[in-house]
Design a protein around this motif. Structure first.
Motif, PDB file in Angstrom:
ATOM      1  N   UNK A   1     -33.681 -75.272  33.086  1.00  0.00           N
ATOM      2  CA  UNK A   1     -32.861 -74.068  32.984  1.00  0.00           C
ATOM      3  C   UNK A   1     -33.558 -72.938  33.716  1.00  0.00           C
ATOM      4  N   UNK A   2     -32.815 -72.249  34.576  1.00  0.00           N
ATOM      5  CA  UNK A   2     -33.343 -71.111  35.337  1.00  0.00           C
ATOM      6  C   UNK A   2     -32.858 -69.806  34.722  1.00  0.00           C
ATOM      7  N   UNK A   3     -33.631 -68.749  34.920  1.00  0.00           N
ATOM      8  CA  UNK A   3     -33.235 -67.424  34.457  1.00  0.00           C
ATOM      9  C   UNK A   3     -33.610 -66.401  35.528  1.00  0.00           C
ATOM     10  N   UNK A   4     -32.764 -65.385  35.725  1.00  0.00           N
ATOM     11  CA  UNK A   4     -33.121 -64.335  36.680  1.00  0.00           C
ATOM     12  C   UNK A   4     -34.272 -63.491  36.126  1.00  0.00           C
ATOM     13  N   UNK A   5     -35.070 -62.961  37.033  1.00  0.00           N
ATOM     14  CA  UNK A   5     -36.230 -62.163  36.638  1.00  0.00           C
ATOM     15  C   UNK A   5     -36.461 -61.089  37.683  1.00  0.00           C
ATOM     16  N   UNK A   6     -37.190 -60.059  37.301  1.00  0.00           N
ATOM     17  CA  UNK A   6     -37.559 -59.011  38.254  1.00  0.00           C
ATOM     18  C   UNK A   6     -39.069 -58.889  38.281  1.00  0.00           C
ATOM     19  N   UNK A   7     -39.614 -58.850  39.482  1.00  0.00           N
ATOM     20  CA  UNK A   7     -41.050 -58.667  39.665  1.00  0.00           C
ATOM     21  C   UNK A   7     -41.265 -57.330  40.351  1.00  0.00           C
ATOM     22  N   UNK A   8     -42.277 -56.607  39.918  1.00  0.00           N
ATOM     23  CA  UNK A   8     -42.601 -55.324  40.513  1.00  0.00           C
ATOM     24  C   UNK A   8     -43.877 -55.475  41.321  1.00  0.00           C
ATOM     25  N   UNK A   9     -43.785 -55.140  42.589  1.00  0.00           N
ATOM     26  CA  UNK A   9     -44.940 -55.139  43.482  1.00  0.00           C
ATOM     27  C   UNK A   9     -45.101 -53.721  44.010  1.00  0.00           C
ATOM     28  N   UNK A  10     -46.044 -52.971  43.440  1.00  0.00           N
ATOM     29  CA  UNK A  10     -46.214 -51.580  43.842  1.00  0.00           C
ATOM     30  C   UNK A  10     -44.974 -50.773  43.461  1.00  0.00           C
ATOM     31  N   UNK A  11     -44.317 -50.194  44.458  1.00  0.00           N
ATOM     32  CA  UNK A  11     -43.107 -49.399  44.219  1.00  0.00           C
ATOM     33  C   UNK A  11     -41.847 -50.235  44.305  1.00  0.00           C
TER      34      UNK A  11
END
Length: 190
Positions: free
Chosen positions: A31-41
């Protein structure tokens, strides 16, 4: 949410069911899920493997009403082991945290979907070289035990590399040869 039939995946599943032995294939629900990664700004939208669980021979796992409300891509895939990849399996098991690798594809019809799962880092690196999305997740302990058993039953393949056909083949020898004529001239002196 039901998934539309995927003819490519159906033929691959049928072929793997016919050609696989019971000891070299395990079925997993990924099962996949959307995600958000923050790199700097910057913030990147990406995907992660939210769940990986055992499944029964290609049967889809029924989803609860709460899971059905969230349209997470889910697919049941075979994890099939190959005799030619035994060295790579051993390498993966010797790592601090063994991993499973999942090849994913995004299509207009069904969005991001897991397509293939492997325990071989070499295969995953070839997928990455082809600019394809590959996600990884820690290998569950039950799969580690199964993989160890597979290696115990079938032995470990040792990559020996290429061998020379005969001694000295391949490169010109650079040894100094002493000729009797020059050796006698050097002893007599001027």
């Amino acid at each position: 949410m039901t998934q539309p039939p995927d003819p490519l995946m159906d033929t691959a599943l049928d072929a793997s069911r016919e050609s696989s032995r019971p000891d070299d294939t395990r079925w997993l629900t990924v099962t996949l899920a959307p995600s958000q990664q923050t790199l700097g700004r910057f913030t990147l939208d990406t995907w992660v493997i939210s769940r990986i669980a055992p499944a029964d021979h290609g049967e889809t796992t029924p989803r609860t009403p709460d899971q059905a409300a969230q349209p997470e891509p889910q697919r049941t895939l075979p994890l099939q082991l190959h005799l030619t990849e035994r060295t790579d399996y051993r390498y993966n098991l010797r790592c601090e945290q063994p991993r499973l690798f999942v090849l994913c594809e995004e299509r207009e019809a069904d969005g991001m979907q897991p397509r293939v799962v492997t325990a071989c880092q070499e295969v995953a690196s070839h997928w990455l070289d082809g600019d394809q999305l590959v996600l990884d997740t820690p290998m569950p302990p039950a799969l580690m035990v199964w993989l160890e058993g597979y290696l115990a039953r079938h032995g470990e393949r040792i990559d020996e590399g290429k061998k020379k056909k005969r001694k000295g083949a391949g490169r010109a020898s650079q040894t100094d040869t002493v000729h009797p004529d020059t050796d006698a001239a050097n002893k007599e002196g001027p």
